[in-house]
Scaffold this active site. Sequence first.
Site, PDB file in Angstrom:
ATOM      1  N   HIS A  86       0.917   4.056   2.067  1.00  0.00           N
ATOM      2  CA  HIS A  86       1.440   4.823   3.182  1.00  0.00           C
ATOM      3  C   HIS A  86       3.155   4.695   3.325  1.00  0.00           C
ATOM      4  O   HIS A  86       3.751   4.150   2.835  1.00  0.00           O
ATOM      5  CB  HIS A  86       0.988   4.108   4.478  1.00  0.00           C
ATOM      6  CG  HIS A  86      -0.588   4.189   4.948  1.00  0.00           C
ATOM      7  ND1 HIS A  86      -1.032   3.627   5.673  1.00  0.00           N
ATOM      8  CD2 HIS A  86      -1.514   5.377   4.536  1.00  0.00           C
ATOM      9  CE1 HIS A  86      -2.356   4.087   5.929  1.00  0.00           C
ATOM     10  NE2 HIS A  86      -2.395   5.104   5.041  1.00  0.00           N
ATOM     11  N   ASP A 136       5.503   5.077   5.320  1.00  0.00           N
ATOM     12  CA  ASP A 136       6.413   3.853   5.898  1.00  0.00           C
ATOM     13  C   ASP A 136       6.724   2.532   5.245  1.00  0.00           C
ATOM     14  O   ASP A 136       7.394   1.918   5.744  1.00  0.00           O
ATOM     15  CB  ASP A 136       5.955   3.738   7.484  1.00  0.00           C
ATOM     16  CG  ASP A 136       4.782   2.987   7.577  1.00  0.00           C
ATOM     17  OD1 ASP A 136       3.697   3.583   6.818  1.00  0.00           O
ATOM     18  OD2 ASP A 136       4.328   2.298   8.378  1.00  0.00           O
ATOM     19  N   HIS A 137       5.724   2.640   3.966  1.00  0.00           N
ATOM     20  CA  HIS A 137       5.969   1.462   3.104  1.00  0.00           C
ATOM     21  C   HIS A 137       6.483   1.693   1.715  1.00  0.00           C
ATOM     22  O   HIS A 137       7.030   1.013   1.083  1.00  0.00           O
ATOM     23  CB  HIS A 137       4.864   0.564   3.089  1.00  0.00           C
ATOM     24  CG  HIS A 137       4.307   0.108   4.255  1.00  0.00           C
ATOM     25  ND1 HIS A 137       4.461  -1.356   4.449  1.00  0.00           N
ATOM     26  CD2 HIS A 137       4.012   0.334   5.424  1.00  0.00           C
ATOM     27  CE1 HIS A 137       4.027  -1.944   5.540  1.00  0.00           C
ATOM     28  NE2 HIS A 137       3.646  -0.640   6.234  1.00  0.00           N
ATOM     29  N   HIS A 189       0.733  -1.113  -0.012  1.00  0.00           N
ATOM     30  CA  HIS A 189      -0.042  -0.174   0.034  1.00  0.00           C
ATOM     31  C   HIS A 189       0.781   1.232   0.141  1.00  0.00           C
ATOM     32  O   HIS A 189       2.155   0.949  -0.027  1.00  0.00           O
ATOM     33  CB  HIS A 189      -0.855  -0.042   1.076  1.00  0.00           C
ATOM     34  CG  HIS A 189      -0.275   0.197   2.478  1.00  0.00           C
ATOM     35  ND1 HIS A 189       0.504  -0.962   2.923  1.00  0.00           N
ATOM     36  CD2 HIS A 189      -0.590   0.949   3.443  1.00  0.00           C
ATOM     37  CE1 HIS A 189       0.984  -0.478   4.233  1.00  0.00           C
ATOM     38  NE2 HIS A 189       0.348   0.452   4.479  1.00  0.00           N
ATOM     39  N   HIS A 202      -7.253  -2.635   5.620  1.00  0.00           N
ATOM     40  CA  HIS A 202      -6.560  -1.544   6.184  1.00  0.00           C
ATOM     41  C   HIS A 202      -7.398  -0.281   5.722  1.00  0.00           C
ATOM     42  O   HIS A 202      -8.297  -0.172   5.133  1.00  0.00           O
ATOM     43  CB  HIS A 202      -5.101  -1.397   5.613  1.00  0.00           C
ATOM     44  CG  HIS A 202      -4.180  -0.665   6.289  1.00  0.00           C
ATOM     45  ND1 HIS A 202      -4.115  -0.567   7.730  1.00  0.00           N
ATOM     46  CD2 HIS A 202      -3.193   0.230   5.896  1.00  0.00           C
ATOM     47  CE1 HIS A 202      -3.332   0.320   7.854  1.00  0.00           C
ATOM     48  NE2 HIS A 202      -2.585   0.852   6.912  1.00  0.00           N
TER      49      HIS A 202
END
Length: 251
Positions: A62, A64-65, A60, A139
């Site tokens: 976000h 932090d990814h 995904h 999510h």
Amino acid sequence: MEITFLGTGVAIPQKGRVQSGVLVRLEEKPLLVDCGSGVLSRFPDAGISHTEVDTVLLSHLHLDHVADLVPLLKANWLRGKTNMRIYGPDGTEDWFSKVLGAYEYIQDGVDVDVIELTPGKEFTPEGFDCEITCAAAAHSVPTLAYRVTAEDGEFVYSGDTEPCRNIMDLAVEADLLIHECSFPPGTKVTNHTTPSTLAEMLEDYNREIGSICLTHFYPEMKGHEREAIHRLKDYVEGEVILAEDLMRLEL
């Protein structure tokens, strides 16, 4: 099949844990799954050249990814490697074009192919001898879990999610389920997983999953490691493993 955890943390800084990233070596060719902040700096520590990576799966979008994806692209470009293939959920192409558009000097020198995926999609990335299947995670934004099936083994990567049947069904008879475990048992949380909520979901699967490796730990999980293993050990056929940065697993 060798799996290296480059990052096992979240958006909050923690000693010893950078953000999400898993490198899978299939027939000597690496596949990167997620690329959060700090992942790029883990390549030298892991003894892997970043220029080997030309294929990335994103669970995904976000930060932090995905935060180190453009830095990875630039690092490769600076070493003469300009091609990359990026797979991700709905919205990946629009997001990537906007981010890369801020860096025209890189944009003009690279050749990036972005492929958007939908739940249920099965595909084989170019240059790999494996099959990848997608499932929808639970999510706050469109998120995909992936099952990677190769000659040497099968594993599932959950991305960020609440425990859900889509992912558990995807993981049946897999050798390994890499599942997020953001918070300690008893924490009331949505969009993420605790050992308690994961155990409740696994009760219906009668040890049909090989081993589980927990990752994506918030700072609150520190000190609850043994509790997490104890809570989950009776629901899997194999081990309950707690991921650490630079840890390697072989299937």
